[in-house]
Motif scaffolding. Structure first.
Motif, mmCIF file in Angstrom:
data_model
loop_
_atom_site.group_PDB
_atom_site.id
_atom_site.type_symbol
_atom_site.label_atom_id
_atom_site.label_comp_id
_atom_site.label_asym_id
_atom_site.label_seq_id
_atom_site.Cartn_x
_atom_site.Cartn_y
_atom_site.Cartn_z
ATOM 1 N N ARG A 204 20.752 87.267 15.340
ATOM 2 C CA ARG A 204 19.668 87.540 15.728
ATOM 3 C C ARG A 204 21.307 88.874 16.739
ATOM 4 N NH1 ARG A 204 15.797 85.720 19.842
ATOM 5 N NH2 ARG A 204 15.592 87.895 19.678
ATOM 6 N N ASP B 91 17.537 94.303 16.528
ATOM 7 C CA ASP B 91 16.555 94.149 17.882
ATOM 8 C C ASP B 91 17.476 94.137 19.007
ATOM 9 O OD1 ASP B 91 17.684 91.484 18.003
ATOM 10 O OD2 ASP B 91 15.843 90.086 17.346
ATOM 11 N N THR B 92 16.333 94.147 19.651
ATOM 12 C CA THR B 92 16.799 93.871 21.335
ATOM 13 C C THR B 92 17.964 92.694 21.584
ATOM 14 O OG1 THR B 92 14.644 92.899 22.078
ATOM 15 C CG2 THR B 92 15.151 95.264 21.950
ATOM 16 N N TYR B 93 17.920 91.818 20.840
ATOM 17 C CA TYR B 93 18.733 90.439 21.274
ATOM 18 C C TYR B 93 19.841 91.053 21.346
ATOM 19 C CZ TYR B 93 20.803 85.921 21.057
ATOM 20 O OH TYR B 93 20.622 84.210 21.244
ATOM 21 N N LYS B 94 20.753 92.560 20.448
ATOM 22 C CA LYS B 94 22.226 92.377 20.461
ATOM 23 C C LYS B 94 22.188 92.824 22.065
ATOM 24 C CE LYS B 94 22.473 95.228 17.046
ATOM 25 N NZ LYS B 94 23.335 95.630 15.662
ATOM 26 N N GLU B 95 21.407 94.250 21.993
ATOM 27 C CA GLU B 95 20.880 94.651 22.831
ATOM 28 C C GLU B 95 21.607 94.583 24.741
ATOM 29 O OE1 GLU B 95 22.389 97.865 21.872
ATOM 30 O OE2 GLU B 95 21.667 97.695 20.266
ATOM 31 N N THR B 96 20.938 92.883 24.035
ATOM 32 C CA THR B 96 21.136 92.152 25.654
ATOM 33 C C THR B 96 22.641 91.193 25.618
ATOM 34 O OG1 THR B 96 19.144 91.253 25.509
ATOM 35 C CG2 THR B 96 20.087 89.819 27.448
ATOM 36 N N TYR B 97 23.315 91.567 25.027
ATOM 37 C CA TYR B 97 24.730 91.004 25.045
ATOM 38 C C TYR B 97 25.693 91.412 24.944
ATOM 39 C CZ TYR B 97 22.103 86.640 25.588
ATOM 40 O OH TYR B 97 21.593 85.699 26.138
ATOM 41 N N ARG B 98 25.477 93.179 24.768
ATOM 42 C CA ARG B 98 26.331 93.274 23.517
ATOM 43 C C ARG B 98 27.593 94.288 25.074
ATOM 44 N NH1 ARG B 98 26.267 98.279 19.796
ATOM 45 N NH2 ARG B 98 24.265 97.631 19.021
ATOM 46 N N GLU B 99 27.315 94.693 26.137
ATOM 47 C CA GLU B 99 28.561 95.006 26.555
ATOM 48 C C GLU B 99 29.585 94.122 26.931
ATOM 49 O OE1 GLU B 99 28.827 97.102 31.338
ATOM 50 O OE2 GLU B 99 27.140 96.887 29.972
ATOM 51 N N ASP B 100 29.421 92.739 27.333
ATOM 52 C CA ASP B 100 29.258 91.582 27.098
ATOM 53 C C ASP B 100 30.853 91.054 25.946
ATOM 54 O OD1 ASP B 100 29.524 91.611 30.012
ATOM 55 O OD2 ASP B 100 27.450 90.094 29.725
#
Length: 204
Positions: A62, A67-76
């Motif tokens: 994922r 999808d949005t899953y990647k965006e949730t963790y992108r910054e970290d």
């Protein structure tokens, strides 16, 4: 600096561009044109995401998706990856090109170059074509782009903005008069012409 294996790719195509410009789409279309028997797509972010997923018990597949899953963790994930690159600029490039499915392929399609260190790493290979994929703001927004501070103003998105001497610029904006198949055919013709200019045969 790269340390190429004894088995060299015939050509390395390096794609760069902003989020939602369509780099993955263009990379997949190029793969279809050249064929999987001689070409492969290489994600420089793949080893980063694999290691990040392992360390933090996340879903690697994922993280590779759009999808949005990647965006949730992108910054970290970006912050973690930047620290690894500060320690060793070529770390993720080496891991990505050492994958078993890369060996023996004539065409490498690097689909996510983001930094000067990425371009510098692959400069050691004999035949490299650097491609900038562009799309206008309206098109990117239509594809789901929304500016995120700390991501869209970070090096991972802006590290190659100052580069002006791209070998090829491909416009992937939406438009009734835009035929992306024609644009990709032009790019492949350009690749063949560049190969001819250095005395090599056309890519099969």
């Amino acid at each position: 600096m790269a340390e190429p294996d004894s088995v060299q790719p015939y050509v390395v195509l390096i794609l760069s561009g902003k989020r939602k410009a369509g780099k993955d789409y263009i990379a997949n279309r190029l793969l279809r044109k050249f064929g999987e028997e001689i070409a492969t797509i290489i994600h420089l972010s793949g080893p980063l995401k694999s290691e990040y997923a392992r360390l933090f018990s996340l879903d690697y597949d994922r993280l590779l998706s759009a999808d949005t899953y990647k965006e949730t963790y992108r910054e970290d994930m970006i912050a973690w990856g930047e620290q690894k690159r500060r320690d060793d600029p070529g770390y993720f490039c080496r891991l990505a090109t050492a994958s078993p499915w890369v060996v023996g392929k004539k065409v490498w399609i690097i689909c996510d170059a983001r930094r000067q260190s990425d371009l510098q790493y692959f400069a050691a290979y004999p035949h490299v074509i650097r491609i900038r994929v562009r799309a206008d703001d309206a098109t990117r927004t239509k594809r789901g782009f929304e500016f995120i501070a700390g991501i869209d103003d970070a090096e991972s998105e802006c590290g190659l903005d100052a580069v002006t001497d791209w070998d090829y610029v491909l416009d992937n904006s939406d438009g009734k008069d835009k035929d992306i198949d024609t644009e990709i055919d032009k790019l492949i013709s350009y690749v063949d012409e560049q190969a001819d200019s250095v005395g090599d045969a056309d890519i099969p």
